[in-house]
Design a protein around this motif. Structure first.
Motif, PDB file in Angstrom:
ATOM      1  N   PHE A  21       0.836  -1.202   0.000  1.00 42.76           N
ATOM      2  CA  PHE A  21       0.000   0.000   0.000  1.00 42.76           C
ATOM      3  C   PHE A  21       0.871   1.252   0.000  1.00 42.76           C
ATOM      4  O   PHE A  21       0.640   2.178  -0.777  1.00 42.76           O
ATOM      5  N   ASP A  22       1.882   1.288   0.865  1.00 39.02           N
ATOM      6  CA  ASP A  22       2.769   2.452   0.942  1.00 39.02           C
ATOM      7  C   ASP A  22       3.470   2.698  -0.389  1.00 39.02           C
ATOM      8  O   ASP A  22       3.664   3.846  -0.795  1.00 39.02           O
ATOM      9  N   ARG A  25       0.643   3.963  -2.962  1.00 33.38           N
ATOM     10  CA  ARG A  25      -0.121   5.143  -2.569  1.00 33.38           C
ATOM     11  C   ARG A  25       0.171   6.392  -3.401  1.00 33.38           C
ATOM     12  O   ARG A  25      -0.768   7.052  -3.862  1.00 33.38           O
ATOM     13  N   ALA A  29      -2.683   8.299  -5.562  1.00 28.86           N
ATOM     14  CA  ALA A  29      -3.059   9.662  -5.175  1.00 28.86           C
ATOM     15  C   ALA A  29      -3.226  10.574  -6.392  1.00 28.86           C
ATOM     16  O   ALA A  29      -3.880  11.613  -6.298  1.00 28.86           O
ATOM     17  N   VAL A  35      -6.980   8.117  -0.471  1.00 27.79           N
ATOM     18  CA  VAL A  35      -6.449   6.780  -0.718  1.00 27.79           C
ATOM     19  C   VAL A  35      -6.324   6.111   0.643  1.00 27.79           C
ATOM     20  O   VAL A  35      -5.533   6.546   1.477  1.00 27.79           O
ATOM     21  N   HIS A  37      -6.114   2.562   3.134  1.00 25.82           N
ATOM     22  CA  HIS A  37      -5.793   1.146   3.285  1.00 25.82           C
ATOM     23  C   HIS A  37      -6.936   0.491   4.037  1.00 25.82           C
ATOM     24  O   HIS A  37      -7.174   0.788   5.210  1.00 25.82           O
TER      25      HIS A  37
END
Length: 166
Positions: A21-22, A25, A29, A35, A37
Protein backbone atom coordinates in the motif's frame (compact mmCIF):
# COMPACT_ATOMS: atom_id res chain seq x y z
CA UNK A 1 -17.18 7.04 -10.67
CA UNK A 2 -15.96 8.27 -14.02
CA UNK A 3 -16.31 11.97 -13.20
CA UNK A 4 -14.37 11.46 -9.97
CA UNK A 5 -11.56 9.72 -11.82
CA UNK A 6 -11.36 12.54 -14.36
CA UNK A 7 -11.33 15.14 -11.60
CA UNK A 8 -8.89 13.19 -9.43
CA UNK A 9 -11.34 13.18 -6.53
CA UNK A 10 -12.01 9.45 -6.12
CA UNK A 11 -11.90 7.64 -2.82
CA UNK A 12 -9.64 4.68 -3.45
CA UNK A 13 -9.84 1.70 -1.14
CA UNK A 14 -6.89 -0.67 -1.20
CA UNK A 15 -6.39 -4.12 0.26
CA UNK A 16 -3.07 -5.83 0.74
CA UNK A 17 0.08 -5.73 2.82
CA UNK A 18 0.86 -2.29 4.31
CA UNK A 19 4.23 -2.21 2.52
CA UNK A 20 2.56 -2.67 -0.87
CA UNK A 21 0.00 0.00 0.00
CA UNK A 22 2.77 2.45 0.94
CA UNK A 23 4.50 1.75 -2.38
CA UNK A 24 1.34 2.22 -4.47
CA UNK A 25 -0.12 5.14 -2.57
CA UNK A 26 1.68 7.99 -4.43
CA UNK A 27 0.58 6.62 -7.80
CA UNK A 28 -3.03 6.15 -6.62
CA UNK A 29 -3.06 9.66 -5.17
CA UNK A 30 -2.85 10.97 -8.75
CA UNK A 31 -6.44 9.85 -9.38
CA UNK A 32 -7.88 10.00 -5.89
CA UNK A 33 -8.00 12.61 -3.19
CA UNK A 34 -8.59 9.91 -0.55
CA UNK A 35 -6.45 6.78 -0.72
CA UNK A 36 -7.24 4.47 2.17
CA UNK A 37 -5.79 1.15 3.29
CA UNK A 38 -8.87 -1.00 3.94
CA UNK A 39 -7.03 -4.05 5.29
CA UNK A 40 -5.63 -7.32 4.01
CA UNK A 41 -5.81 -8.60 0.45
CA UNK A 42 -9.39 -8.40 -0.82
CA UNK A 43 -10.47 -5.75 1.68
CA UNK A 44 -10.55 -2.94 -0.88
CA UNK A 45 -12.69 -5.03 -3.21
CA UNK A 46 -15.04 -5.97 -0.35
CA UNK A 47 -15.50 -2.33 0.72
CA UNK A 48 -16.18 -1.30 -2.90
CA UNK A 49 -18.85 -3.98 -3.33
CA UNK A 50 -20.49 -3.21 0.02
CA UNK A 51 -20.41 0.53 -0.73
CA UNK A 52 -22.07 -0.05 -4.09
CA UNK A 53 -24.74 -2.21 -2.45
CA UNK A 54 -25.53 0.69 -0.13
CA UNK A 55 -25.46 3.17 -3.01
CA UNK A 56 -27.83 1.02 -5.07
CA UNK A 57 -30.23 0.63 -2.14
CA UNK A 58 -30.14 4.40 -1.52
CA UNK A 59 -30.82 5.14 -5.18
CA UNK A 60 -33.76 2.79 -5.54
CA UNK A 61 -35.49 3.83 -2.30
CA UNK A 62 -34.82 7.51 -3.03
CA UNK A 63 -36.30 7.03 -6.48
CA UNK A 64 -39.40 5.31 -5.12
CA UNK A 65 -39.95 8.10 -2.59
CA UNK A 66 -39.34 10.94 -5.05
CA UNK A 67 -41.58 9.38 -7.69
CA UNK A 68 -44.31 8.89 -5.07
CA UNK A 69 -43.89 12.51 -4.01
CA UNK A 70 -44.17 13.73 -7.60
CA UNK A 71 -47.29 11.62 -8.15
CA UNK A 72 -48.68 13.09 -4.91
CA UNK A 73 -48.20 16.56 -6.42
CA UNK A 74 -44.86 17.56 -4.91
CA UNK A 75 -42.05 19.15 -6.93
CA UNK A 76 -39.07 16.74 -6.87
CA UNK A 77 -36.58 19.64 -6.85
CA UNK A 78 -38.27 21.10 -3.76
CA UNK A 79 -38.39 17.66 -2.18
CA UNK A 80 -34.64 17.26 -2.78
CA UNK A 81 -33.94 20.64 -1.23
CA UNK A 82 -35.86 19.61 1.87
CA UNK A 83 -34.47 16.06 2.03
CA UNK A 84 -30.87 17.20 1.53
CA UNK A 85 -31.17 19.32 4.66
CA UNK A 86 -32.77 16.46 6.55
CA UNK A 87 -32.08 12.92 7.67
CA UNK A 88 -33.06 11.27 4.37
CA UNK A 89 -30.17 12.71 2.36
CA UNK A 90 -27.66 10.47 0.59
CA UNK A 91 -25.35 10.52 -2.40
CA UNK A 92 -28.41 9.67 -4.47
CA UNK A 93 -30.36 12.73 -3.33
CA UNK A 94 -27.36 15.05 -3.30
CA UNK A 95 -25.82 13.97 -6.62
CA UNK A 96 -27.57 11.35 -8.72
CA UNK A 97 -31.11 12.73 -8.66
CA UNK A 98 -30.25 16.41 -9.22
CA UNK A 99 -27.50 15.78 -11.81
CA UNK A 100 -28.66 12.71 -13.72
CA UNK A 101 -32.33 11.99 -13.06
CA UNK A 102 -34.03 15.40 -12.90
CA UNK A 103 -31.93 16.53 -15.87
CA UNK A 104 -32.89 13.30 -17.67
CA UNK A 105 -29.23 12.81 -18.67
CA UNK A 106 -28.98 9.36 -17.06
CA UNK A 107 -25.23 9.35 -17.71
CA UNK A 108 -23.44 9.06 -14.36
CA UNK A 109 -20.97 6.66 -15.99
CA UNK A 110 -21.62 3.35 -14.21
CA UNK A 111 -23.70 0.64 -15.85
CA UNK A 112 -26.61 -1.18 -14.30
CA UNK A 113 -24.86 -4.47 -15.13
CA UNK A 114 -21.84 -3.48 -13.04
CA UNK A 115 -24.06 -2.29 -10.19
CA UNK A 116 -25.86 -5.64 -10.09
CA UNK A 117 -22.51 -7.46 -10.20
CA UNK A 118 -21.25 -5.50 -7.20
CA UNK A 119 -24.52 -6.01 -5.35
CA UNK A 120 -24.26 -9.78 -5.87
CA UNK A 121 -20.68 -9.76 -4.57
CA UNK A 122 -21.70 -7.73 -1.51
CA UNK A 123 -24.62 -10.05 -0.81
CA UNK A 124 -22.16 -12.95 -1.00
CA UNK A 125 -20.10 -11.24 1.70
CA UNK A 126 -23.20 -10.76 3.82
CA UNK A 127 -24.17 -14.41 3.43
CA UNK A 128 -20.61 -15.67 4.07
CA UNK A 129 -20.43 -13.68 7.29
CA UNK A 130 -23.88 -14.69 8.52
CA UNK A 131 -25.16 -11.13 8.31
CA UNK A 132 -28.94 -10.64 8.01
CA UNK A 133 -29.64 -9.48 4.48
CA UNK A 134 -33.39 -9.12 3.98
CA UNK A 135 -33.22 -5.53 2.69
CA UNK A 136 -30.10 -6.22 0.61
CA UNK A 137 -31.81 -9.22 -1.01
CA UNK A 138 -34.92 -7.16 -1.79
CA UNK A 139 -32.83 -4.37 -3.29
CA UNK A 140 -30.90 -6.85 -5.43
CA UNK A 141 -34.13 -8.47 -6.63
CA UNK A 142 -35.45 -5.08 -7.76
CA UNK A 143 -32.20 -4.22 -9.54
CA UNK A 144 -32.15 -7.65 -11.22
CA UNK A 145 -35.71 -7.05 -12.45
CA UNK A 146 -34.61 -3.74 -13.93
CA UNK A 147 -31.56 -5.37 -15.52
CA UNK A 148 -33.90 -7.92 -17.10
CA UNK A 149 -35.75 -5.12 -18.88
CA UNK A 150 -32.97 -2.59 -19.53
CA UNK A 151 -29.82 -3.00 -21.63
CA UNK A 152 -26.89 -4.11 -19.45
CA UNK A 153 -24.91 -1.05 -20.46
CA UNK A 154 -27.71 1.34 -19.43
CA UNK A 155 -26.53 3.81 -16.82
CA UNK A 156 -27.46 2.78 -13.29
CA UNK A 157 -29.41 6.02 -12.82
CA UNK A 158 -31.87 4.62 -15.39
CA UNK A 159 -33.34 2.69 -12.45
CA UNK A 160 -35.36 5.84 -11.65
CA UNK A 161 -36.87 6.00 -15.14
CA UNK A 162 -37.55 2.25 -15.03
CA UNK A 163 -39.37 2.62 -11.70
CA UNK A 164 -41.36 5.57 -13.00
CA UNK A 165 -42.65 3.46 -15.91
CA UNK A 166 -43.74 0.65 -13.57
Amino acid sequence: GVSGARAGTLTIMVGGPPEAFDLARPMLAAIGKRVLHAGDTGAGHAVKALNNLMSAAHLIVSSEALIAGRRFGLDPAVMLDIINGSSGRSGSTENKWPNYVLTEKFDAGFSIRLMVKDMRLALGIEHATGTPSLVSEAALAAWEAALGELPGDADHTEIARWLDRS
